[in-house]
Design an enzyme around this catalytic site. Structure first.
Site, PDB file in Angstrom:
ATOM      1  N   HIS A  30       0.842  -1.214   0.000  1.00  0.00           N
ATOM      2  CA  HIS A  30       0.000   0.000   0.000  1.00  0.00           C
ATOM      3  C   HIS A  30       0.874   1.262   0.000  1.00  0.00           C
ATOM      4  CE1 HIS A  30      -3.065  -2.642   2.317  1.00  0.00           C
ATOM      5  NE2 HIS A  30      -3.588  -2.423   1.122  1.00  0.00           N
ATOM      6  N   LYS A  54     -17.499  -6.412   6.565  1.00  0.00           N
ATOM      7  CA  LYS A  54     -16.666  -7.466   7.158  1.00  0.00           C
ATOM      8  C   LYS A  54     -16.062  -7.006   8.489  1.00  0.00           C
ATOM      9  CE  LYS A  54     -13.278  -5.892   3.817  1.00  0.00           C
ATOM     10  NZ  LYS A  54     -12.439  -6.207   2.689  1.00  0.00           N
ATOM     11  N   ARG A 103      -2.462  -6.261  -8.099  1.00  0.00           N
ATOM     12  CA  ARG A 103      -1.364  -7.236  -7.991  1.00  0.00           C
ATOM     13  C   ARG A 103      -1.498  -8.239  -9.129  1.00  0.00           C
ATOM     14  NH1 ARG A 103      -2.797  -8.332  -1.893  1.00  0.00           N
ATOM     15  NH2 ARG A 103      -4.720  -8.345  -3.076  1.00  0.00           N
ATOM     16  N   SER A 141      -2.914  -7.743   3.136  1.00  0.00           N
ATOM     17  CA  SER A 141      -3.196  -7.571   4.562  1.00  0.00           C
ATOM     18  C   SER A 141      -3.637  -8.896   5.182  1.00  0.00           C
ATOM     19  CB  SER A 141      -4.307  -6.536   4.772  1.00  0.00           C
ATOM     20  OG  SER A 141      -3.906  -5.294   4.265  1.00  0.00           O
TER      21      SER A 141
END
Ligand code: PNS
Length: 173
Positions: A30, A54, A103, A141
């Site tokens: 990040h 979430k 990614r 993460s």
């Protein structure tokens, strides 16, 4: 029409990009995207999602602190929390650009969906993707949290403050 052009023929319009995410927690991937974003945009607002569907490991205050410390040497990167629709938040901040990192191919479908939905919600706002640096291609993460949970060494994948906070959270300090 004001297109941002100056008398000298240059362009003076300041561009602000919103870099949104959960940042639970912020990773070196990040940090890399936000810093590289500054090569295109004048200012970046790192926007932390506040009202999640979430469950997050870190509170919004903890995520804010970790981001602020990680970007303390970058005055053009500001950290804020937001709730509600991202495009509404971007418009409120007078930005028409959303910055996202991409990614591997596995990110593509979700990012494509998100970008198209945001475009449908507000056609003035464009999503700009930067490819993650090769070094961070497998950093996420969630995988970092899992590794930390089982005592794995994740020191070189996150800013030092995140390494510390993760250890405190998972009780290995
Ligand atoms: O780091 P993440 O979890 O991939 O970030 C996802 C984020 C915060 C960019 C996305 O969930 C978001 O923008 N949420 C706010 C609500 C919204 O506008 N959703 C997109 C259109 S439904």
């Amino acid at each position: 029409m004001d297109n941002g052009a100056t008398k000298e023929g240059g362009f003076s319009m300041k561009k602000i990009a919103i870099y949104p995410g959960s940042f639970d927690p912020v990773t070196n991937g990040h940090v890399d995207i936000a810093k590289r974003g500054l090569k295109i945009f004048d200012k970046i607002i790192v926007a932390i999602l506040k009202n999640p569907v979430k469950d997050f490991l870190f509170t919004v205050e903890e995520r804010t602190e970790m981001l602020e410390v990680s970007f303390k040497e970058f005055p053009d990167i500001k950290v804020e929390a937001f709730d509600g629709l991202l495009v509404d938040y971007a418009a409120k901040r007078k930005s028409n650009a959303i910055l996202r990192g991409m990614r591997a191919v596995s990110d593509f479908e979700y990012e494509f969906q998100l970008a198209l939905m945001n475009r449908r919600l507000n056609r003035e706002i464009q999503t700009v993707f930067l490819m993650t640096s090769f070094r961070w291609i497998f950093t996420s993460s969630s995988i970092i949290k899992e590794a930390a949970h089982f005592g794995g060494d994740i020191e070189d994948m996150v800013p030092p403050i995140v390494n510390q906070k993760l250890k405190e959270k998972v009780g290995t300090v």
